[in-house]
Design an enzyme around this catalytic site. Structure first.
Site, mmCIF file in Angstrom:
data_model
loop_
_atom_site.group_PDB
_atom_site.id
_atom_site.type_symbol
_atom_site.label_atom_id
_atom_site.label_comp_id
_atom_site.label_asym_id
_atom_site.label_seq_id
_atom_site.Cartn_x
_atom_site.Cartn_y
_atom_site.Cartn_z
ATOM 1 N N ASP A 23 0.831 -1.203 0.000
ATOM 2 C CA ASP A 23 0.000 0.000 0.000
ATOM 3 C C ASP A 23 0.866 1.254 0.000
ATOM 4 O OD1 ASP A 23 -2.366 1.398 -0.004
ATOM 5 O OD2 ASP A 23 -2.669 1.256 2.159
ATOM 6 N N HIS A 40 3.040 3.538 -8.874
ATOM 7 C CA HIS A 40 2.815 2.114 -9.147
ATOM 8 C C HIS A 40 4.000 1.501 -9.894
ATOM 9 C CE1 HIS A 40 -1.178 2.194 -7.536
ATOM 10 N NE2 HIS A 40 -1.616 3.058 -8.423
ATOM 11 N N LEU A 134 12.104 -19.861 -4.564
ATOM 12 C CA LEU A 134 11.108 -18.973 -3.960
ATOM 13 C C LEU A 134 9.789 -19.179 -4.671
ATOM 14 C CD1 LEU A 134 10.350 -16.580 -2.042
ATOM 15 C CD2 LEU A 134 10.852 -15.063 -3.977
#
Length: 241
Positions: A23, A40, A134
């Site tokens: 956020d 973004h 991962l």
């Protein structure tokens, strides 16, 4: 072969699965007088950095909240810009993720997404399916309540068809988007907000939470390492004593 969990300073075991509500991208940009989409794009760069560092920090599973079912309410310009960022991220990072042993998958409803983006998502999932260093899960058009509703319908179909007689919690979990993934041990939300925002509500029943004031574009591996250190000091009893 799965990567064994590393040990944090002091001998504590880091969380196996970290989930992050990323956020603050828009606020980061507007605070500098820039368009929200700049934030973004910077946030996507931060994802790349955190992904690279997670294995060295002992994190084997990383789930990031990229776009919620509620984010469609944003301006058309911002939504289209975000979808373009998602496409570029997959196109540009596919080779690197595959080479670095990252398995990438997506959760959330795909039917509303652009067909080209859906194809890119399916392609990188197939290409990295065998990687184990991962496990990176990206939530796009994801909402926890929507996921639970879809899982309930799927479970009902299995019961109706006779595949399941007496459903268990494990049967329900197998119908979730996250089937096959361990539940998150730690959920982090950046930017100072203290809501969970419909993110992995079923899976996070016993997760530890950490809320930080840092906006996502400023969230560095050092921030993550400090949070992991604090996690190692927590006493997780899972309802016991």
């Amino acid at each position: 072969m799965a990567v064994e969990a590393a040990t944090q300073p002091g001998g504590a075991t880091p969380p196996r699965h970290v989930a992050i509500i990323m956020d603050g991208n828009g606020r980061w940009a507007t605070s500098k007088g820039w368009p929200r989409l700049v934030g973004h794009r910077r946030g996507a760069e931060r994802v790349k950095q955190i992904v690279r560092e997670c294995p060295d920090l002992g994190v084997n599973w990383l789930t990031v909240y990229a776009f919620s079912t509620e984010n469609w309410k944003r301006s058309t310009e911002e939504v289209l810009g975000l979808m373009k960022i998602f496409r570029r991220y997959i196109e540009r990072e596919a080779d690197g993720l595959a080479a670095e042993g990252v398995r990438m998958r997506f959760i959330g409803g795909r039917e509303r997404l652009d067909p080209k983006l859906q194809a890119l998502m399916a392609g990188i999932e197939a290409r990295t399916a065998g990687n184990t260093r991962l496990n990176l899960t990206v939530a796009i058009n994801y909402g926890g309540r929507d996921e639970i509703l879809r899982a309930t319908k799927k479970l009902a179909q299995k019961i109706a068809s006779g595949q399941i007689d007496e459903p268990t919690q494990a049967d329900f979990a197998d119908c979730l988007d996250t089937a096959g993934c361990p539940d998150p041990d730690l959920v982090i939300r950046t930017s100072g907000e203290t809501r969970t925002s419909n993110f992995l509500p079923y899976q996070s029943a016993y997760a530890e939470y950490e809320f930080t004031e840092t906006l996502w574009p400023d969230f560095s591996p050092d921030h993550l390492a400090a949070i992991l250190d604090r996690f190692g000091l927590r006493d997780r009893r899972f309802g016991g004593v």
